[in-house]
Scaffold this motif. Structure first.
Motif, PDB file in Angstrom:
ATOM      1  N   PHE B  34       0.845  -1.195   0.000  1.00 19.24           N
ATOM      2  CA  PHE B  34       0.000   0.000   0.000  1.00 19.24           C
ATOM      3  C   PHE B  34       0.884   1.250   0.000  1.00 19.24           C
ATOM      4  CE2 PHE B  34      -3.725  -2.452   1.397  1.00 19.24           C
ATOM      5  CZ  PHE B  34      -3.126  -3.533   2.001  1.00 19.24           C
ATOM      6  N   TYR B  36       0.208   5.190   1.395  1.00 22.35           N
ATOM      7  CA  TYR B  36      -0.658   6.135   2.084  1.00 22.35           C
ATOM      8  C   TYR B  36      -0.029   7.525   1.974  1.00 22.35           C
ATOM      9  CZ  TYR B  36      -3.557   2.602   4.418  1.00 22.35           C
ATOM     10  OH  TYR B  36      -4.443   1.591   4.698  1.00 22.35           O
ATOM     11  N   GLN B  38      -0.075  11.502   3.769  1.00 21.74           N
ATOM     12  CA  GLN B  38      -0.445  12.289   4.942  1.00 21.74           C
ATOM     13  C   GLN B  38      -0.178  13.757   4.649  1.00 21.74           C
ATOM     14  OE1 GLN B  38       1.914  11.680   8.502  1.00 21.74           O
ATOM     15  NE2 GLN B  38       0.264  12.358   9.828  1.00 21.74           N
ATOM     16  N   ASN B  41      -1.105  18.065   9.213  1.00 22.58           N
ATOM     17  CA  ASN B  41      -2.148  18.098  10.240  1.00 22.58           C
ATOM     18  C   ASN B  41      -3.364  17.240   9.901  1.00 22.58           C
ATOM     19  OD1 ASN B  41      -0.717  20.028  11.900  1.00 22.58           O
ATOM     20  ND2 ASN B  41      -1.284  21.549  10.362  1.00 22.58           N
ATOM     21  N   LYS B  42      -3.138  16.235   9.096  1.00 28.26           N
ATOM     22  CA  LYS B  42      -4.215  15.317   8.719  1.00 28.26           C
ATOM     23  C   LYS B  42      -3.823  13.879   9.015  1.00 28.26           C
ATOM     24  CE  LYS B  42      -6.971  18.402   6.881  1.00 28.26           C
ATOM     25  NZ  LYS B  42      -8.299  18.706   7.488  1.00 28.26           N
ATOM     26  N   GLY B  43      -4.814  13.018   9.027  1.00 27.60           N
ATOM     27  CA  GLY B  43      -4.534  11.592   9.130  1.00 27.60           C
ATOM     28  C   GLY B  43      -4.072  11.023   7.808  1.00 27.60           C
ATOM     29  N   LEU B  44      -3.673   9.772   7.808  1.00 23.39           N
ATOM     30  CA  LEU B  44      -3.222   9.124   6.591  1.00 23.39           C
ATOM     31  C   LEU B  44      -4.424   8.716   5.743  1.00 23.39           C
ATOM     32  CD1 LEU B  44      -0.889   8.667   8.781  1.00 23.39           C
ATOM     33  CD2 LEU B  44      -0.150   6.807   7.280  1.00 23.39           C
ATOM     34  N   LEU B  46      -5.439   6.349   2.201  1.00 22.95           N
ATOM     35  CA  LEU B  46      -4.971   5.341   1.255  1.00 22.95           C
ATOM     36  C   LEU B  46      -4.906   5.919  -0.156  1.00 22.95           C
ATOM     37  CD1 LEU B  46      -4.246   2.331   0.780  1.00 22.95           C
ATOM     38  CD2 LEU B  46      -6.678   1.946   0.337  1.00 22.95           C
ATOM     39  N   LYS B  49      -3.346   0.362  -3.622  1.00 19.36           N
ATOM     40  CA  LYS B  49      -2.974  -0.910  -3.011  1.00 19.36           C
ATOM     41  C   LYS B  49      -2.674  -1.943  -4.080  1.00 19.36           C
ATOM     42  CE  LYS B  49      -7.745  -2.539  -2.747  1.00 19.36           C
ATOM     43  NZ  LYS B  49      -8.799  -3.135  -1.910  1.00 19.36           N
ATOM     44  N   GLU B  88       3.558  13.897   3.110  1.00 16.86           N
ATOM     45  CA  GLU B  88       4.421  12.769   3.441  1.00 16.86           C
ATOM     46  C   GLU B  88       3.748  11.491   2.944  1.00 16.86           C
ATOM     47  OE1 GLU B  88       5.792  12.593   7.496  1.00 16.86           O
ATOM     48  OE2 GLU B  88       7.537  11.424   6.862  1.00 16.86           O
ATOM     49  N   PHE B  90       3.798   7.206   2.772  1.00 19.43           N
ATOM     50  CA  PHE B  90       4.229   6.013   3.488  1.00 19.43           C
ATOM     51  C   PHE B  90       3.952   4.772   2.652  1.00 19.43           C
ATOM     52  CE2 PHE B  90       5.258   7.757   7.599  1.00 19.43           C
ATOM     53  CZ  PHE B  90       4.496   8.918   7.669  1.00 19.43           C
ATOM     54  N   LEU B 101       0.668  -5.217   9.557  1.00 18.44           N
ATOM     55  CA  LEU B 101       1.096  -4.103   8.727  1.00 18.44           C
ATOM     56  C   LEU B 101       2.419  -3.553   9.233  1.00 18.44           C
ATOM     57  CD1 LEU B 101      -2.123  -1.957   8.197  1.00 18.44           C
ATOM     58  CD2 LEU B 101      -1.055  -3.524   6.598  1.00 18.44           C
ATOM     59  N   PHE B 103       4.877  -0.252   8.474  1.00 23.69           N
ATOM     60  CA  PHE B 103       4.976   1.039   7.799  1.00 23.69           C
ATOM     61  C   PHE B 103       6.441   1.383   7.538  1.00 23.69           C
ATOM     62  CE2 PHE B 103       0.787   3.126   7.926  1.00 23.69           C
ATOM     63  CZ  PHE B 103       0.078   2.186   8.644  1.00 23.69           C
ATOM     64  N   GLY B 104       6.691   1.983   6.379  1.00 27.62           N
ATOM     65  CA  GLY B 104       7.984   2.582   6.139  1.00 27.62           C
ATOM     66  C   GLY B 104       8.122   3.863   6.941  1.00 27.62           C
ATOM     67  N   SER B 105       9.312   4.425   6.907  1.00 26.34           N
ATOM     68  CA  SER B 105       9.598   5.605   7.717  1.00 26.34           C
ATOM     69  C   SER B 105       9.112   6.900   7.080  1.00 26.34           C
ATOM     70  CB  SER B 105      11.097   5.698   7.999  1.00 26.34           C
ATOM     71  OG  SER B 105      11.811   5.695   6.773  1.00 26.34           O
TER      72      SER B 105
END
Lengths: 113, 113
Positions: B34, B36, B38, B41-44, B46, B49, B88, B90, B101, B103-105
């Motif tokens: 996947f 994602y 971001q 100031n927001k959530g991730l 999708l 995939k 950003e 991910f 899951l 996650f990458g950095s």
């Protein structure tokens, strides 16, 4: 209104204080998660719940606890906050058939002094 | 065991030029992968995939990614960057359930006018 709502969005607290972060969702999903985001480390799983009676530890559960009060509500507690718990915390949900497809809240930024 | 490596922590492009965000993975299973995004100031959210169907996957906002098993890569591309793409990104690998899951950095994408 957001599908996944986190409260508070920002919180500053002191070492040793108890803090609770709350999450509610209107997606109708059974699965809920709490993640922690630190710069350069991506997201790490703290706890997850696949239904109301199911609670599981994630990668970094030490120092945290959770409560699944209802299908739509999942709260994260820090019983005695410490400075290295300063981070951005995300709640997420997913359905049962699409593993990996997460829906995230907008995050709760916690600062522990 | 599984892991994901995002090869660049920061990428800068000019508006209208192509975007390439690189991701390599390792997994003991046939992975799901996947991307994602971001925004500040927001959530991730999708983006796209891969789940063992077509190796070229198209996502939202003109992004696409190609699964290359021989190279264990899942790079994200877009032909022409827009200012709104600054965020950003991910890369995430799944071993089969949401609790697996990784996650990458993250890669911070800057789009220059």
């Amino acid at each position: 209104d957001a599908d996944v709502t986190q409260t508070p969005r920002n919180r500053i607290t002191k070492t040793g204080k108890r803090i609770m972060l709350e999450c509610s969702q209107t997606k109708g999903h059974d699965r809920m998660y709490w993640y922690r985001q630190d710069p350069g480390l991506g997201l790490r799983l703290i706890y997850y719940s696949f239904d109301v009676k199911d609670i599981n530890k994630g990668e970094i559960s030490d120092g945290y606890s959770v409560s699944r009060q209802a299908q739509a509500k999942f709260s994260l507690s820090l019983e005695s906050a410490i400075p290295n718990q300063t981070a951005l915390y995300f709640c997420a949900t997913s359905g049962t058939t699409r593993a990996g497809e997460l829906f995230f809240g907008e995050g709760s930024r916690l600062t522990v002094l | 065991a599984q892991s994901v490596t995002q090869l660049d922590s920061h990428v800068s492009v000019s508006e209208g030029t192509p975007v390439l965000l690189r991701c390599n993975y390792s997994s003991s299973y046939s992975p799901s992968l996947f991307w994602y995004v971001q925004h500040p100031n927001k959530g991730l959210q999708l983006l796209l995939k891969y789940t063992s169907a077509a190796t070229l996957v198209k996502g939202i906002n003109g992004f696409e990614a190609e699964f290359k098993k021989s190279e264990t890569s899942f790079h994200l591309t877009k032909p022409s960057a827009h200012m709104s793409d600054a965020a950003e990104y991910f890369c995430v690998v799944s071993g089969g359930s949401a609790r697996q899951l990784t996650f990458g950095s993250g890669t911070q994408l800057t789009v220059l006018p």
